[in-house]
Design an enzyme around this catalytic site. Structure first.
Site, mmCIF file in Angstrom:
data_model
loop_
_atom_site.group_PDB
_atom_site.id
_atom_site.type_symbol
_atom_site.label_atom_id
_atom_site.label_comp_id
_atom_site.label_asym_id
_atom_site.label_seq_id
_atom_site.Cartn_x
_atom_site.Cartn_y
_atom_site.Cartn_z
ATOM 1 N N HIS A 215 41.033 38.181 32.865
ATOM 2 C CA HIS A 215 41.966 38.004 33.983
ATOM 3 C C HIS A 215 41.380 38.506 35.308
ATOM 4 O O HIS A 215 41.868 38.139 36.372
ATOM 5 C CB HIS A 215 43.312 38.668 33.691
ATOM 6 N N ASP B 284 41.350 38.639 26.224
ATOM 7 C CA ASP B 284 41.150 39.023 27.632
ATOM 8 C C ASP B 284 39.796 39.691 27.837
ATOM 9 O O ASP B 284 39.695 40.892 28.145
ATOM 10 C CB ASP B 284 42.284 39.960 28.062
ATOM 11 N N SER C 5 41.564 48.263 35.450
ATOM 12 C CA SER C 5 41.521 47.053 34.654
ATOM 13 C C SER C 5 40.113 46.470 34.601
ATOM 14 O O SER C 5 39.500 46.193 35.618
ATOM 15 C CB SER C 5 42.485 46.024 35.246
#
Length: 374
Positions: free
Chosen positions: A92, A122, A198
């Site tokens: 992402h 992911d 992230s």
């Protein structure tokens, strides 16, 4: 005749003693040497098992965590996976992009190309030729984390907040869906996955090994989720050996993901000065020197630069302010330095002023001066 017999007997004794010594050395000494060598190897193995200090793990890991920037301005994190210059991140973070910009902890910028991305898991890999040959982070390829493991969640090195969060693995084998990805058997961690984390690594705080990729967070308490490296290594290795020729498009929502906000030149410049002093505190003079601009370096050799800090035991930043005008920034730091002088340690305060500007697309300390204050 008697003398001759005595002489012959003496000669035989000498030869016999010599033969005995020869075979004794041949049979015994190598065994003793082998035993000694084994002891040395065992001692070295024991030494290697000694846990590394937390601050050393953080400093080393931060140097290999990168910021990933897309053309649309969105930002995320990643970490160096191998010596080919491959960076692992979340899918992402680099969704719907082929070419990205990689920014290292010492503000160097490199071009990167997405060579692999999953539509279901992911995870993605970005190849960065400029980082080829750099020693990567250690990967925990043969073991999974367990509940209670102390961990660090590291994110974008140029993010000033939540660069490092600490915690434990508080749960395992968690399953969830955040469209379009399915997360299976992931770690639940008490280290929050906040903006800037992230795509960064989840690191064992004792060994420095990467256990997983920080991927999602929740605002309901300090909870984050990280994908175990053991479950995605085959996927990563497949892209490393055979890069994808066509990058699929992903339809992303934003729920649950940890995106990093944009930062200003003042923020980046403040970080650079902080990182400069952090490197000095660790005795990492090579990294500190690499942050200097070309003009500063041309007037100061590395040896002279290093010599100037050898008597500085530690530096603490008491206050730091940054202002910018156009393409450059001025950072003023009030620091307390513990210095060795005449065999004693004294605490001195300084006001240090730095000019910061981009040089060949890399943010550098162009100049610096310090004055002693009361």
């Amino acid at each position: 005749m008697k003398k001759w017999i005595i002489s012959l007997f003496s000669t035989i004794l000498v030869w016999g003693a010599g033969v005995f010594v020869f075979f004794y050395i041949k049979e015994t000494v190598p065994k003793k040497l082998t035993a000694s060598s084994e002891l040395v190897v065992e001692a070295q193995a024991e030494e290697e098992k000694v846990p590394t200090e937390l601050k050393d793990v953080i400093h080393h890991t931060q140097k290999l965590v990168v910021k990933i920037q897309l053309a649309d301005g969105s930002l995320g994190s990643g970490f160096l996976y191998n010596n080919k210059g491959d960076v692992v991140t979340n899918a992402h973070v680099v969704a719907n992009a082929k070419d990205v910009t990689i920014i290292t902890s010492d503000s160097r910028e490199f071009s990167g190309t997405v060579i692999g991305i999953s539509q279901e898991t992911d995870v993605a890999v970005v190849r960065v030729p400029g980082l080829e040959g750099t020693e990567p982070l250690k990967i925990a390829a043969d073991r999974k984390g367990v509940v209670g493991d102390e961990v660090l969640a590291l994110g974008s090195p140029l993010g000033l907040q939540n660069t490092v969060t600490t915690g434990i693995i508080s749960g395992i084998d968690r399953d969830m869906d955040i469209e379009p990805f399915h997360y299976e058997d992931v770690y639940q961690i008490s280290a929050p996955i906040a903006p800037g984390n992230s795509g960064g690594p989840l690191v064992d705080s004792k060994t420095g090994e990467v256990l997983g990729i920080n991927s999602a967070g929740t605002d309901k308490g300090a909870i984050g989720f990280s994908i175990p490296m053991t479950s995605i290594l085959s996927l990563i290795e497949g892209w490393v050996k055979t890069p994808m020729t066509t990058i699929p498009e992903l339809d992303l929502g934003t729920e649950g993901y940890a995106y990093e906000d944009e930062y200003s030149l003042e923020d980046y410049s403040s970080y650079l000065v902080n990182y400069f002093y952090e490197s000095l505190n660790y005795g990492d003079y090579v990294t500190a020197y690499s942050l200097l601009g070309s003009a500063w370096k041309s007037g100061t050799t590395y040896e002279k630069f290093r010599e100037g800090y050898l008597n500085t035991r530690s530096v603490n930043i008491d206050d730091l302010t940054a202002t910018s005008e156009g393409d450059h920034a001025t950072v003023v730091a009030i620091i307390s330095a513990e210095e060795r002088k005449s065999g004693s340690l004294i605490l001195s305060k300084y006001k240090a002023t730095y000019e910061v500007r981009y040089e060949n697309d890399q943010l550098k300390l162009i100049s610096g001066k310090a004055e002693r204050i009361n």
